[in-house]
Design an enzyme around this catalytic site. Structure first.
Site, short mmCIF file in Angstrom:
data_model
loop_
_atom_site.label_atom_id
_atom_site.label_comp_id
_atom_site.label_asym_id
_atom_site.label_seq_id
_atom_site.Cartn_x
_atom_site.Cartn_y
_atom_site.Cartn_z
N SER A 272 0.86 -1.00 -0.06
CA SER A 272 -0.10 -0.10 0.03
C SER A 272 0.88 1.19 0.10
O SER A 272 1.99 1.30 0.73
CB SER A 272 -1.10 -0.06 1.27
OG SER A 272 -1.22 1.33 1.61
N GLU A 285 -6.80 -10.83 -6.64
CA GLU A 285 -8.19 -9.92 -7.12
C GLU A 285 -8.32 -9.62 -8.45
O GLU A 285 -9.26 -9.67 -9.00
CB GLU A 285 -8.02 -8.64 -6.16
CG GLU A 285 -7.86 -8.84 -4.78
CD GLU A 285 -7.52 -7.87 -3.88
OE1 GLU A 285 -7.71 -7.83 -2.54
OE2 GLU A 285 -7.03 -6.83 -4.32
#
Ligand code: ARG
Length: 493
Positions: A272, A285
């Protein structure tokens, strides 16, 4: 080049709108092969002289080695681009003969079939590689006990191996679907012409053979209009992506901090920009999202094809974009999933711990009570349900920590004559390991059965590998032979 009836040139914007050049670069190679086979056949049946054949073949070879020669700007598609370059190089009296007995309508579906044929073989190989990795994980994790879930709630005790084998079995069906679709794809539409064949006695079997097809799509309307096999192929891809999306979802959940069953290797995780501690499963994902892309491709194609009348309509051009995307996305997804599976870190202790404290064992116990005591399953279900309720109210203690009095109280409330001492003994003896080793039904996660399943799957896998290698070799051999014929002809006087 094709504007005999319409006057003048096509408007620039309109040409841009009509052009399929972008998509066609993927079939350039196949269009050249198809043209070579067609020209050799035309010579064979006496339509082209040796000189004409040689000239056209040499021009085609030149395009193969230097595709940059092709114009992309002022043509509608690759077929026009190639034909116009051949005419430019050999003159219209020779090059202008290449399209005798042929139309872009049989040409384009020929090219599509040849590309899809190669794509199927490649995707089959990718599935085989992924199944190989899954079987390795299955083999290594026959004793890796973990809870299995329904409704994403702990259901029964199982093993990681059983999950790996279940993915492999789904993928086997995915593989088999493609394997069968191939038979329907591998038929040549060449020689069907625009829609109704030709007055020339084209040797369709010969061009089919030269291009490595097993037979032809006989009816000329069917050959040029039908896209059902292409839809079938994209459906097969969609199902593969659905299989992968189930795996991604499992892996994402099991690798959360809360579960901690799995870890996805650092190499395949993102981070992140804000939160320094993050290790995100972005590749998984994206794989999950790409299942949406491919099923979207399928629906785009179905919607385009729906209610097109028989005979080629330009609508059919529009499916290529989705078709290529579906192939490329699925190929890539299988490759990425294989990396993920190979590098999965399995946290056996964490899985064991979750199983040891799981109420999922109550299903085994209900079965044990029922069989051992000749009790109805409904009553045994009640006994275990109430015992679980009791354990939960005692601060979520594991069943094995229940006291004999708790059990007696439950049994008495149900008017059962079972001995509380005996029931407690059964509970204590039914550890997760015992739970799976006493699972008898075929296809359950009993370690012996899993060993058998791994073995059987390995056998199946090697059979598919051999058959797919053989298919590829047949196509390769045909195309090598075609190249030999082209070279021989080009060398002749
Ligand atoms: N570019 C066309 C396609 O991709 C080729 C066939 C065109 N045929 C025609 N009659 N306009 O489908």
């Amino acid at each position: 080049m094709y504007r005999s009836r319409p006057k003048g040139n096509l408007d620039k914007d309109m040409l841009n709108f009509l052009s399929s050049m972008n998509d066609d670069l993927q079939i350039l190679h196949y269009d050249i092969l198809g043209s070579e086979a067609h020209v050799i056949m035309l010579h064979d049946i006496g339509i082209l002289t040796l000189h004409e054949t040689k000239k056209i073949l040499v021009a085609l070879e030149q395009i193969r080695h230097k595709p940059a020669l092709l114009t992309t700007g002022d043509v509608e598609d690759i077929h026009e681009s190639i034909e116009s370059l051949i005419i430019q190089q050999t003159g219209v009296d020779i090059g202008g003969k290449i399209q005798i007995g042929r139309s872009r309508n049989d040409q384009v579906i020929l090219d599509i079939r040849m590309k899809v044929r190669d794509d199927i073989n490649e995707i089959c190989e990718k599935i085989i590689t992924l199944i190989t990795s899954l079987l390795k994980k299955a083999d290594e994790n026959i004793d890796t006990i973990m809870p299995m879930y329904t409704h994403l709630r702990q259901a029964q005790i199982g093993t990681f191996s059983h999950f790996a084998l279940s993915y492999a079995d789904s993928l086997f069906r995915d593989l088999d679907r493609l394997y069968i679709t191939y038979v329907r794809i591998n038929q040549s539409p060449l020689g069907a012409g625009a829609i109704g064949g030709s007055r020339i006695k084209l040797n369709r079997q010969k061009t089919a053979r030269l291009l490595g097809f097993k037979g032809i799509v006989r009816n000329s309307i069917d050959a040029t209009s039908s896209r059902d096999t292409i839809i079938e192929y994209t459906m097969d891809l969609t199902i593969i992506m659905l299989t992968l999306s189930r795996m991604t979802e499992d892996f994402i959940i099991w690798s959360t901090d809360e579960f901690g069953y799995l870890d996805i290797s650092d190499e395949y995780s993102s981070s992140s920009s804000a939160m320094p501690h993050k290790k995100n499963p972005d590749p998984l994902e994206l794989l999950r999202a790409k299942a949406g892309t491919v099923s979207g491709n399928l629906f785009t194609m179905i919607t385009i094809i729906k209610a097109i009348p028989s005979g080629y309509s330009r609508d059919l051009q529009e499916i290529k974009t989705s078709l290529w995307q579906a192939s490329a996305t699925t190929t890539q997804a299988l490759k990425i999933m294989n990396y993920v599976v190979k590098s999965l870190i399995i946290n056996k202790e964490r899985m064991q711990q979750a199983s040891g404290n799981s109420y999922a064992i109550s299903f085994d116990l209900a079965e044990l009570l029922a069989i051992k005591n000749g009790m109805s399953f409904r009553t045994a279900h009640k006994v275990m349900g109430l015992l679980v309720r009791k354990a939960i109210s005692n601060n979520r203690q594991p069943l094995r920590m229940l006291r004999e009095e708790d059990i007696r109280e439950v049994l008495e409330s149900l008017g059962s004559k079972l001995s509380a001492e005996e029931v407690l003994k059964d509970i204590k003896e039914t550890a997760p390991q015992k739970s799976i080793s006493s699972r008898q039904s075929l296809g359950s996660p009993n370690p012996m059965q899993e060993q058998t399943m791994v073995k059987l799957s390995r056998g199946r896998l090697s059979a598919y590998s051999k058959r797919i290698a053989k298919r590829k070799a047949l196509v390769d051999e045909a195309l090598k032979n075609l190249t030999r014929m082209v070279n021989n002809c080009s060398k002749k006087a």
